[in-house]
Design an enzyme around this catalytic site. Sequence first.
Site, PDB file in Angstrom:
ATOM      1  N   CYS A 144       8.693   4.179   6.140  1.00  0.00           N
ATOM      2  CA  CYS A 144       7.916   3.407   5.171  1.00  0.00           C
ATOM      3  C   CYS A 144       8.657   3.126   3.883  1.00  0.00           C
ATOM      4  O   CYS A 144       8.209   2.375   3.052  1.00  0.00           O
ATOM      5  CB  CYS A 144       6.609   4.097   4.825  1.00  0.00           C
ATOM      6  SG  CYS A 144       6.759   5.335   3.561  1.00  0.00           S
TER       7      CYS A 144
ATOM      8  N   CYS B 249      -1.356   9.204   6.627  1.00  0.00           N
ATOM      9  CA  CYS B 249      -2.676   8.739   6.214  1.00  0.00           C
ATOM     10  C   CYS B 249      -3.552   8.516   7.447  1.00  0.00           C
ATOM     11  O   CYS B 249      -3.082   8.019   8.483  1.00  0.00           O
ATOM     12  CB  CYS B 249      -2.545   7.432   5.449  1.00  0.00           C
ATOM     13  SG  CYS B 249      -1.712   7.617   3.884  1.00  0.00           S
TER      14      CYS B 249
ATOM     15  N   CYS C 138       0.845  -1.201   0.000  1.00  0.00           N
ATOM     16  CA  CYS C 138       0.000   0.000   0.000  1.00  0.00           C
ATOM     17  C   CYS C 138       0.880   1.250   0.000  1.00  0.00           C
ATOM     18  O   CYS C 138       0.674   2.169  -0.793  1.00  0.00           O
ATOM     19  CB  CYS C 138      -0.930  -0.015   1.215  1.00  0.00           C
ATOM     20  SG  CYS C 138      -2.095   1.362   1.224  1.00  0.00           S
ATOM     21  N   CYS C 139       1.879   1.268   0.879  1.00  0.00           N
ATOM     22  CA  CYS C 139       2.781   2.433   0.929  1.00  0.00           C
ATOM     23  C   CYS C 139       3.512   2.595  -0.403  1.00  0.00           C
ATOM     24  O   CYS C 139       3.767   3.711  -0.845  1.00  0.00           O
ATOM     25  CB  CYS C 139       3.798   2.294   2.056  1.00  0.00           C
ATOM     26  SG  CYS C 139       3.147   2.732   3.680  1.00  0.00           S
TER      27      CYS C 139
ATOM     28  N   CYS D 242      -3.727   5.141   9.377  1.00  0.00           N
ATOM     29  CA  CYS D 242      -2.456   4.624   9.910  1.00  0.00           C
ATOM     30  C   CYS D 242      -1.818   5.552  10.928  1.00  0.00           C
ATOM     31  O   CYS D 242      -0.651   5.400  11.268  1.00  0.00           O
ATOM     32  CB  CYS D 242      -1.472   4.384   8.767  1.00  0.00           C
ATOM     33  SG  CYS D 242      -2.085   3.217   7.556  1.00  0.00           S
TER      34      CYS D 242
END
Length: 701
Positions: free
Chosen positions: A679, A651, A569-570, A654
């Site tokens: 990340c 985000c 996702c990152c 998160c």
Amino acid sequence: MNVLVSPKTASAHIANARPLVRTVIVGHVDHGKSTLIGRLLHETGNIPDGKLDSIKAVSGRRGMPFEWSFLLDALQTERDQGITLDTSQIRFRTPSRDIVLIDAPGHAEFLRNMITGASQADAALLIIDAAEGVRDQTRRHGYLLHLLGIHQVAVVINKMDRVGFDEQRFHEIEAEIVSYLAGFGLTATAIIPISARNGDGVAQRTPSIAWHTGPTVLDVLDHFSPAKPLADLPLRIPVQAVYKFDDRRIIAGRIETGRVAVGDEIAFSPRGTTARIQSIEEWPVPDESRIPRRARAGQSVGLTLDRQIFVDRGDVISAAHMPSMSVDRLRARVFWLHDQPLAKGASVNVRVAMSECRGTVAMIENVVDPGRLSASGTATIAQNHVGEIEIALAHPIAADLYAVNPRTGRLVLELAGRISGGGLVLAVDAQAHQSGRATSGVARDLRSEKEALTAQASRLSDLLKELSPGDRLACFRDAVGGKITFTTSFGLEDQVILHLLSEQAIDVDVATLDTGRLFPETYELWAETEQRYGRRIRAIYPRHDALETLVDKFGINGFYESREARSACCHVRKVEPLNRALNGAAAWIVGLRADQSGHRQGTGLVAVDDRNLLKLSPLFDWSRDAVHAFALAHHIPINPLHTKNFLSIGCAPCTRAVAPGEPERAGRWWWEQDEKKECGLHLVRAGSAAHPHPEAIPSAR
Ligand code: SF4
């Protein structure tokens, strides 16, 4: 093909110095370059009054349907009547740029012109016929752009009218060309569906391409970054001569890049000596009040020094804190013109700026025939072929890497007294001179671009460490050639940096990654910040196809489920868009502070990242409290979530508030028990990011 500018436009250009972007247009010969150029000239109002009507009338009389390419032919004819400014360059204006469109008559000519310095491009349009799709010549030209280090590339998919403006067809070609370019690390700035003939997508998004939400060709041209003005690059003056007048010695040369002022400390490469400028001389001798105190790129100057040192023709003058390198072996990508192939062991004359030296070709590899762009597999470079060579020089000369300074990073080769090739300096074997003084002993290592940048980062760190963050930003801007991108996520540090950049009107590109999962407060702050500082902040979005694949595979909130899903996702929402945001940049400004995490302490005030970008963290040695106090004192808009103990705001799903006593990064990916919360935004290699292995992405930001 040749062209033109309306006299009206030419005079306007001279009157207003606007950013100038040299853009080469490449692609298969039949895919519509001339039509696009004609249409662009029309849409931007750069065609002389009445010209279009008269060409249409002539076409009508001959019973031929009007073609936009006729316009170029007609203007070419006028060239012979003295209107054209140049034989292969088309000059016109977009709302905020002056564009020089370089039409490459053939890729070999273009390559030769670029490598030998006859023409230069800052950006490119790669054109593809929607019906024919990606052809060999398209691929060749894409590869050429990579070979020449042109990072700003927009792909234009033309003749969409021939495929009924079919979105599916557009995406097929898009996927193919994106994947091809990614193979050598090139990311297109935009992929644009157009019909140059009808005008769709050239200057307007018409109903036929209503499904296209990206920019038009004109939008893209209007946003290409110009090359940094030569005066803003580090100082380089190749010495042309040393004259003796009465008791003064005057050192004469042309300022290729940068600026000088009386009192500046300068270095002489390859000698490694330094002195201060005592005066800038002018002839005839001006009266006292007009004696020059400073000069800039493009001017020829005579300098006197505050001390007697030996200086000779060919030496290169630099600012003492950023000297040119003293080089006795170099690696270059060369275009060979001589009918006798260049072979290992050949003795050539090497010229870099005013320096000249004998050299022996010690190694040849990566030889390519630009006609086929296939590896030739030979150990020699034939006429009109490209290859990489290493040359051992008979004595050291001053040189730069092409990526650092195109003026002093370019060489000319002579064989048997004849100019036989030209090239770009890719790497050097340098003798290190720190601040103009030769280090004890000679550091002899093949200095790659990375190593040269690391040395530059270290010098800049020393130079900037005593300065305020605002002065660090201004000084960094002065020291670095090319585009600098500041990436903001609207955090506390980012807001302070944007304030400092805006306060001093420092010329940097500002971009943010809209992951699609930001807090509503962040979107509101984004709008407020744009309004407060009167500037647009460029939004970079995830690629929609990658996003769909991600959600299909892991679900919309799959990142909670596994490390692999979170990394993926990152990657899709941040890392790949970040690589696009930094595409074409020479340097990167970020809001890191050393005390945010153990990892960040190791990065330094100025570092070199894996993309070979200089990375400045102007608030590196500030505490969070100091940043916060500065923001309050200067009424800088900040995210209201900070007052609810959200420290590092990313985000929404998160990020959580941090409890008293918890480390600052604890609010990110709180469900992962890991000390190292990064990340991968600051860690993953640009080239590898196109298809990262999940394990390649560190665990958390
Ligand atoms: Fe996805 Fe969370 Fe990473 Fe944002 S921070 S990109 S939502 S995993």
